[in-house]
Design a protein around this motif. Structure first.
Motif, PDB file in Angstrom:
ATOM      1  N   TYR A  67      57.130 -33.922  84.377  1.00 45.14           N
ATOM      2  CA  TYR A  67      57.363 -33.041  83.267  1.00 45.14           C
ATOM      3  C   TYR A  67      56.888 -33.716  81.915  1.00 45.14           C
ATOM      4  O   TYR A  67      57.091 -34.894  81.750  1.00 45.14           O
ATOM      5  N   LEU A  68      56.179 -33.235  81.077  1.00 39.16           N
ATOM      6  CA  LEU A  68      55.588 -33.651  80.011  1.00 39.16           C
ATOM      7  C   LEU A  68      56.202 -32.825  78.791  1.00 39.16           C
ATOM      8  O   LEU A  68      55.984 -31.669  78.768  1.00 39.16           O
ATOM      9  N   ARG A  69      57.012 -33.543  78.126  1.00 39.53           N
ATOM     10  CA  ARG A  69      57.790 -32.843  76.841  1.00 39.53           C
ATOM     11  C   ARG A  69      57.134 -33.255  75.394  1.00 39.53           C
ATOM     12  O   ARG A  69      57.019 -34.265  75.141  1.00 39.53           O
ATOM     13  N   PHE A  70      56.621 -32.106  74.987  1.00 41.10           N
ATOM     14  CA  PHE A  70      56.268 -32.278  73.434  1.00 41.10           C
ATOM     15  C   PHE A  70      57.663 -32.061  72.630  1.00 41.10           C
ATOM     16  O   PHE A  70      58.667 -31.711  73.058  1.00 41.10           O
ATOM     17  N   ASP A  71      57.165 -31.818  71.384  1.00 39.75           N
ATOM     18  CA  ASP A  71      58.439 -31.671  70.363  1.00 39.75           C
ATOM     19  C   ASP A  71      59.258 -30.374  70.561  1.00 39.75           C
ATOM     20  O   ASP A  71      60.367 -30.424  70.336  1.00 39.75           O
ATOM     21  N   SER A  72      58.355 -29.231  70.798  1.00 41.32           N
ATOM     22  CA  SER A  72      58.941 -28.033  70.821  1.00 41.32           C
ATOM     23  C   SER A  72      58.939 -27.206  72.063  1.00 41.32           C
ATOM     24  O   SER A  72      59.241 -25.987  72.325  1.00 41.32           O
ATOM     25  N   TRP A  73      58.468 -28.038  73.300  1.00 42.29           N
ATOM     26  CA  TRP A  73      57.980 -27.239  74.432  1.00 42.29           C
ATOM     27  C   TRP A  73      57.395 -28.360  75.270  1.00 42.29           C
ATOM     28  O   TRP A  73      57.248 -29.640  75.153  1.00 42.29           O
ATOM     29  N   GLY A  74      57.429 -27.810  76.419  1.00 44.66           N
ATOM     30  CA  GLY A  74      57.269 -28.863  77.771  1.00 44.66           C
ATOM     31  C   GLY A  74      56.247 -28.160  78.746  1.00 44.66           C
ATOM     32  O   GLY A  74      56.319 -26.998  78.891  1.00 44.66           O
ATOM     33  N   VAL A  75      55.797 -28.739  79.935  1.00 42.51           N
ATOM     34  CA  VAL A  75      55.185 -28.341  80.922  1.00 42.51           C
ATOM     35  C   VAL A  75      55.275 -29.069  81.895  1.00 42.51           C
ATOM     36  O   VAL A  75      55.341 -30.251  82.021  1.00 42.51           O
ATOM     37  N   PRO A  76      55.252 -28.690  83.220  1.00 45.90           N
ATOM     38  CA  PRO A  76      55.364 -29.470  84.570  1.00 45.90           C
ATOM     39  C   PRO A  76      53.874 -30.178  84.596  1.00 45.90           C
ATOM     40  O   PRO A  76      52.805 -29.602  84.345  1.00 45.90           O
ATOM     41  N   VAL A  77      54.006 -31.318  85.169  1.00 46.54           N
ATOM     42  CA  VAL A  77      52.606 -32.086  85.639  1.00 46.54           C
ATOM     43  C   VAL A  77      52.602 -32.162  87.007  1.00 46.54           C
ATOM     44  O   VAL A  77      53.443 -32.294  87.801  1.00 46.54           O
ATOM     45  N   GLU A  78      51.399 -31.773  87.627  1.00 44.74           N
ATOM     46  CA  GLU A  78      51.142 -31.768  89.163  1.00 44.74           C
ATOM     47  C   GLU A  78      50.029 -32.493  89.487  1.00 44.74           C
ATOM     48  O   GLU A  78      49.257 -32.527  90.413  1.00 44.74           O
ATOM     49  N   GLY A  79      49.807 -33.689  88.678  1.00 42.43           N
ATOM     50  CA  GLY A  79      48.780 -34.927  89.100  1.00 42.43           C
ATOM     51  C   GLY A  79      48.256 -35.394  87.927  1.00 42.43           C
ATOM     52  O   GLY A  79      48.408 -34.797  86.724  1.00 42.43           O
TER      53      GLY A  79
END
Length: 124
Positions: free
Chosen positions: A82-94
């Protein structure tokens, strides 16, 4: 073991010894662990990164992101997290390291694509 049963059987039928298959599997796992550690290290000491992420409400080709963390885990040759930014995040798949200043992550739902991240805009 990194290789599936089918792959192991095909390798043995091609004359590859079991010890060689196991050594290759261990090398894949070690390389994957090292890649994940390198990716996490890239984001660890940076408060801001730049990317070529396509964003719906931006006319700019380069995006600026405040990063909180990148948390990855591995299994065989698979990198996820998981990559977390200041106000949102996104799953990492590679992901992979492209240079000292640029990495590429395959991001999951909401982005669904490969995105390059850089330490500075000029690297993109």
């Amino acid at each position: 073991m990194h290789f599936t049963q089918r792959e192991q059987r095909a390798l043995r039928q091609a004359g590859v010894k079991q010890e060689t298959i196991e050594a290759a599997s261990e090398a894949v796992v070690a390389a994957t662990d090292a890649a994940a550690a390198d990716l996490e290290a890239f984001f660890a000491d940076r408060e801001t990164v730049y990317s070529d992420m396509d964003r719906a409400h931006s006319a700019s080709e380069i995006q600026t992101h405040a990063v909180e963390y990148l948390d990855l885990f591995t299994h065989a040759d698979d990198i996820r997290g998981y990559l977390r930014f200041d106000s949102w995040g996104v799953p990492v798949e590679g992901g992979r390291v492209l240079s000292d200043n640029v990495v590429e992550l395959r991001l999951g739902p909401t982005v669904n694509g490969r995105v390059r991240f850089a330490a500075d805009e000029d690297a993109l």
